[in-house]
Write a protein that holds these residues in place. Structure first.
Motif, PDB file in Angstrom:
ATOM      1  N   PHE A 149       0.617  -1.489  -0.191  1.00  0.00           N
ATOM      2  CA  PHE A 149      -0.440  -0.789  -0.141  1.00  0.00           C
ATOM      3  C   PHE A 149       0.898   1.601   0.214  1.00  0.00           C
ATOM      4  O   PHE A 149       2.271   1.308   0.349  1.00  0.00           O
ATOM      5  CB  PHE A 149      -0.446  -0.108   1.317  1.00  0.00           C
ATOM      6  CG  PHE A 149      -0.054  -0.444   2.351  1.00  0.00           C
ATOM      7  CD1 PHE A 149      -0.006   1.056   2.857  1.00  0.00           C
ATOM      8  CD2 PHE A 149       0.291  -1.704   3.393  1.00  0.00           C
ATOM      9  CE1 PHE A 149       1.232   0.954   4.507  1.00  0.00           C
ATOM     10  CE2 PHE A 149       0.662  -1.524   4.548  1.00  0.00           C
ATOM     11  CZ  PHE A 149       0.954  -0.561   5.222  1.00  0.00           C
ATOM     12  N   PRO A 150       0.713   2.752  -0.448  1.00  0.00           N
ATOM     13  CA  PRO A 150       1.607   3.741  -0.579  1.00  0.00           C
ATOM     14  C   PRO A 150       0.698   4.201   0.586  1.00  0.00           C
ATOM     15  O   PRO A 150      -0.116   4.145   1.045  1.00  0.00           O
ATOM     16  CB  PRO A 150       0.196   4.489  -1.763  1.00  0.00           C
ATOM     17  CG  PRO A 150      -0.301   3.447  -2.520  1.00  0.00           C
ATOM     18  CD  PRO A 150      -0.668   2.277  -1.410  1.00  0.00           C
ATOM     19  N   ASN A 151       0.984   5.355   1.463  1.00  0.00           N
ATOM     20  CA  ASN A 151       1.591   6.113   2.284  1.00  0.00           C
ATOM     21  C   ASN A 151       2.193   7.027   2.499  1.00  0.00           C
ATOM     22  O   ASN A 151       3.213   6.996   2.086  1.00  0.00           O
ATOM     23  CB  ASN A 151       2.014   4.734   3.775  1.00  0.00           C
ATOM     24  CG  ASN A 151       1.368   5.614   4.797  1.00  0.00           C
ATOM     25  OD1 ASN A 151       0.233   5.830   4.429  1.00  0.00           O
ATOM     26  ND2 ASN A 151       2.204   5.628   6.412  1.00  0.00           N
ATOM     27  N   ASN A 153      -1.558   7.105   1.083  1.00  0.00           N
ATOM     28  CA  ASN A 153      -2.263   6.539  -0.525  1.00  0.00           C
ATOM     29  C   ASN A 153      -2.175   7.622  -1.118  1.00  0.00           C
ATOM     30  O   ASN A 153      -2.214   8.586  -0.850  1.00  0.00           O
ATOM     31  CB  ASN A 153      -3.225   6.227  -0.308  1.00  0.00           C
ATOM     32  CG  ASN A 153      -4.044   5.160  -1.056  1.00  0.00           C
ATOM     33  OD1 ASN A 153      -3.447   4.519  -1.411  1.00  0.00           O
ATOM     34  ND2 ASN A 153      -5.149   4.422  -0.655  1.00  0.00           N
ATOM     35  N   ALA A 154      -2.228   7.210  -2.905  1.00  0.00           N
ATOM     36  CA  ALA A 154      -2.363   7.573  -3.606  1.00  0.00           C
ATOM     37  C   ALA A 154      -3.221   7.407  -4.350  1.00  0.00           C
ATOM     38  O   ALA A 154      -3.862   6.068  -4.581  1.00  0.00           O
ATOM     39  CB  ALA A 154      -1.404   7.469  -4.715  1.00  0.00           C
ATOM     40  N   PRO A 155      -5.187   7.524  -5.426  1.00  0.00           N
ATOM     41  CA  PRO A 155      -4.905   9.351  -4.871  1.00  0.00           C
ATOM     42  C   PRO A 155      -5.293   9.963  -4.070  1.00  0.00           C
ATOM     43  O   PRO A 155      -5.787  10.769  -4.685  1.00  0.00           O
ATOM     44  CB  PRO A 155      -6.104   9.493  -6.644  1.00  0.00           C
ATOM     45  CG  PRO A 155      -6.544   8.144  -6.075  1.00  0.00           C
ATOM     46  CD  PRO A 155      -5.729   7.081  -5.268  1.00  0.00           C
ATOM     47  N   GLN A 205      10.908   4.679  -2.268  1.00  0.00           N
ATOM     48  CA  GLN A 205      10.844   5.757  -2.225  1.00  0.00           C
ATOM     49  C   GLN A 205      11.236   6.246  -2.969  1.00  0.00           C
ATOM     50  O   GLN A 205      11.676   5.325  -4.138  1.00  0.00           O
ATOM     51  CB  GLN A 205      11.802   6.748  -1.014  1.00  0.00           C
ATOM     52  CG  GLN A 205      10.994   6.425   0.719  1.00  0.00           C
ATOM     53  CD  GLN A 205      11.076   7.131   1.984  1.00  0.00           C
ATOM     54  OE1 GLN A 205      12.278   7.942   0.955  1.00  0.00           O
ATOM     55  NE2 GLN A 205      11.394   7.046   2.751  1.00  0.00           N
ATOM     56  N   THR A 206      10.977   7.537  -3.745  1.00  0.00           N
ATOM     57  CA  THR A 206      11.347   8.085  -5.378  1.00  0.00           C
ATOM     58  C   THR A 206      12.048   9.400  -5.048  1.00  0.00           C
ATOM     59  O   THR A 206      11.482  10.136  -4.227  1.00  0.00           O
ATOM     60  CB  THR A 206       9.934   7.468  -5.968  1.00  0.00           C
ATOM     61  OG1 THR A 206      10.527   8.188  -7.499  1.00  0.00           O
ATOM     62  CG2 THR A 206       8.896   8.572  -5.966  1.00  0.00           C
ATOM     63  N   PHE A 207      13.080   9.861  -6.367  1.00  0.00           N
ATOM     64  CA  PHE A 207      12.788  11.079  -6.374  1.00  0.00           C
ATOM     65  C   PHE A 207      12.239  11.532  -7.344  1.00  0.00           C
ATOM     66  O   PHE A 207      12.849  12.771  -7.404  1.00  0.00           O
ATOM     67  CB  PHE A 207      14.525  11.170  -7.468  1.00  0.00           C
ATOM     68  CG  PHE A 207      15.927   9.959  -6.356  1.00  0.00           C
ATOM     69  CD1 PHE A 207      15.533  10.695  -5.062  1.00  0.00           C
ATOM     70  CD2 PHE A 207      16.856  10.762  -6.771  1.00  0.00           C
ATOM     71  CE1 PHE A 207      16.149  10.410  -4.238  1.00  0.00           C
ATOM     72  CE2 PHE A 207      18.351  10.437  -5.956  1.00  0.00           C
ATOM     73  CZ  PHE A 207      17.722  10.497  -4.121  1.00  0.00           C
ATOM     74  N   SER A 208      10.737  11.185  -8.392  1.00  0.00           N
ATOM     75  CA  SER A 208      10.314  11.861  -9.190  1.00  0.00           C
ATOM     76  C   SER A 208       9.114  12.922  -8.522  1.00  0.00           C
ATOM     77  O   SER A 208       9.007  14.488  -9.394  1.00  0.00           O
ATOM     78  CB  SER A 208       9.656  11.055  -9.638  1.00  0.00           C
ATOM     79  OG  SER A 208      10.073   9.831 -10.413  1.00  0.00           O
ATOM     80  N   LYS A 209       8.840  12.919  -7.014  1.00  0.00           N
ATOM     81  CA  LYS A 209       7.907  14.015  -6.630  1.00  0.00           C
ATOM     82  C   LYS A 209       8.845  14.408  -5.850  1.00  0.00           C
ATOM     83  O   LYS A 209       8.941  16.568  -6.344  1.00  0.00           O
ATOM     84  CB  LYS A 209       7.263  13.515  -5.707  1.00  0.00           C
ATOM     85  CG  LYS A 209       6.090  12.720  -7.000  1.00  0.00           C
ATOM     86  CD  LYS A 209       5.931  11.773  -7.385  1.00  0.00           C
ATOM     87  CE  LYS A 209       5.067  10.706  -8.007  1.00  0.00           C
ATOM     88  NZ  LYS A 209       5.096   9.198  -8.487  1.00  0.00           N
ATOM     89  N   SER A 210       9.651  14.488  -4.843  1.00  0.00           N
ATOM     90  CA  SER A 210      10.400  15.846  -3.988  1.00  0.00           C
ATOM     91  C   SER A 210      11.510  16.322  -4.668  1.00  0.00           C
ATOM     92  O   SER A 210      11.626  16.977  -3.764  1.00  0.00           O
ATOM     93  CB  SER A 210      10.304  15.109  -2.010  1.00  0.00           C
ATOM     94  OG  SER A 210      11.152  14.088  -2.107  1.00  0.00           O
TER      95      SER A 210
HETATM   96  C1  LIG Z   1       4.289   8.433  -9.026  1.00  0.00           C
HETATM   97  C2  LIG Z   1       4.647   7.148  -7.636  1.00  0.00           C
HETATM   98  C3  LIG Z   1       4.922   6.195  -8.265  1.00  0.00           C
HETATM   99  C4  LIG Z   1       6.339   6.146  -9.208  1.00  0.00           C
HETATM  100  O1  LIG Z   1       7.375   7.376  -9.354  1.00  0.00           O
HETATM  101  P1  LIG Z   1       8.248   6.714 -10.188  1.00  0.00           P
HETATM  102  O2  LIG Z   1       8.596   8.332 -10.786  1.00  0.00           O
HETATM  103  O3  LIG Z   1       8.678   5.869 -10.954  1.00  0.00           O
HETATM  104  O4  LIG Z   1       9.661   6.725  -9.323  1.00  0.00           O
HETATM  105  C5  LIG Z   1       5.506   4.857  -7.291  1.00  0.00           C
HETATM  106  N1  LIG Z   1       4.253   4.842  -6.142  1.00  0.00           N
HETATM  107  C6  LIG Z   1       2.559   5.976  -6.504  1.00  0.00           C
HETATM  108  C7  LIG Z   1       2.477   5.804  -5.491  1.00  0.00           C
HETATM  109  C8  LIG Z   1       3.328   6.951  -7.436  1.00  0.00           C
HETATM  110  O5  LIG Z   1       2.374   8.161  -6.776  1.00  0.00           O
END
Ligand SMILES: *Cc1c(COP(=O)(O)O)cnc(C)c1O
Length: 352
Positions: A149-151, A153-155, A205-210
């Motif tokens: 699960f995301p935490n 959560n999305a969306p 985790q990811t560098f894509s958002k923050s």
């Molecule tokens: C954006 C997102 C990801 C994936 O992001 P990457 O750009 O592939 O790092 C993964 N999980 C959730 C819940 C997201 O919103």
């Protein structure tokens, strides 16, 4: 159907948000960061030369793994990196979800989970969020083949408390539990501190958002060295060189500027809280998002109509034509100026 098509692995792919290209657009539909990456990323890019590109990159992505281990105070063998967290998550599904029992995830969640489950033939069972779009932890206290699960959560943007996350892990020590923390930097609590206690926990985790690097594609995961070894074994059986040289050097540079990171994250959080107040005044309803987006509905104005009207003005938000959420808009938090344009449009639209 041709005979050979009987042998094709057929899948219904994930549909990413659209990437429109208008000079005047306000793009609030794919949760990208409105601010540029840290200045050091630009410097690293300019310092790069093409000559080393003739050589393969380090298969273990050592510089980035080391940077992440130092930043989060972990050992290198507790860190895994991949081409965005989508790559990390897909690898984790392939590696850890190999049971005949169904894996569990929320009914309203990141819509890549069921796609990977179908791709890898993993049985799954969705657990419904409650009417306030919250995860009910007890739904995950039953036999299963793994949990993700995301935490937040999305969306929905809803955060599950760290104590509830731990309860879920504690009840599921015979399977792997994946916590997808793509949005955690915007004000939620990370579960990374639990990896020493639970060797079956993977935090992604990811560098894509923050860190404003969606275009570079860097994701990572933390877990026990046992868990990370299994992930690496699968990775090396698939593609040894997932991380290219430019990503490795720019990614390492992104970690170095803590002040810039804090400043941009804080700005987005402040803009999010201000936007909440403005939308509430117009009668929009939404939960207390801890992410860089809001998930909002209005009792008087259908979301689809609003989505289309915004689109006409080149203001792009995300609309999902899916059960339970087809009257909601997911609105990424942009700059103050971008949110002002959105708010102005909505005030006119709702006459408030
Ligand atoms: C954006 C997102 C990801 C994936 O992001 P990457 O750009 O592939 O790092 C993964 N999980 C959730 C819940 C997201 O919103």
């Amino acid at each position: 159907m041709k005979k050979w098509e009987e042998n094709v692995r057929r899948v219904v792919p994930y549909t990413p948000g659209e990437q429109p290209d208008f000079a005047d657009m306000i793009k609030l539909n794919t949760n990208e960061n409105p601010y540029p990456p840290a200045p050091g990323v630009e410097r690293a890019m300019r310092a790069m030369q093409s000559e080393p590109l003739r050589l393969y990159p380090a298969p273990g992505a050592d510089s980035l793994v080391e940077g992440l281990a130092n930043y989060y105070n972990l050992k290198k063998d507790q860190v895994f990196v991949g081409v965005g967290s989508d790559d990390v998550l897909a690898m984790a599904f392939l590696t850890f979800f190999n049971s005949d029992r169904p894996i569990l995830f929320p009914d309203i969640t990141y819509s890549f989970y069921d796609v990977w489950a179908d791709l890898f033939r993993i049985p799954y069972e969705c657990q419904p969020l409650n009417e306030r779009f919250e995860i009910t932890k007890e739904d995950y206290f039953k036999e299963n083949g793994g949990i993700v699960f995301p935490n937040p959560n999305a969306p929905t943007g809803e955060e599950l408390s760290l104590s509830a996350v731990e309860e879920i892990i504690a009840h599921n020590q015979d399977v792997v539990v994946i916590v997808d923390e793509a949005y955690v930097d915007f004000g939620a609590q990370t579960a990374v501190g639990l990896i020493e206690k639970y060797d079956n926990l993977l935090v992604v985790q990811t560098f894509s958002k923050s860190r404003s690097l969606a275009g570079l594609r860097i994701g990572y995961a933390f877990g026990s060295s046992r868990l990370i070894k299994y992930l690496n074994d699968a990775k090396y059986s698939f593609n040894s060189y997932t991380m290219n040289r430019p990503s490795l050097s720019m990614g390492a540079a992104a970690l170095e500027d803590e002040a810039y990171f804090r400043e941009t994250v804080d700005k987005i959080v402040a803009t999010r809280e201000r936007t909440k107040k403005e939308l509430a005044q117009m009668g929009f309803l939404f939960g207390d998002s801890k992410a860089n987006f809001l998930f909002a509905t209005h009792p008087d104005y259908p979301a689809k109509k609003l989505f289309e009207a915004l689109r006409e003005k080149h203001i792009f938000v995300r609309y999902f034509a899916k059960p339970r959420i087809d009257n909601y808009l997911r609105i990424t938090i942009g700059t103050d100026a971008q949110m002002d344009a959105l708010i102005e449009f909505l005030k006119e639209y709702t006459g408030k």
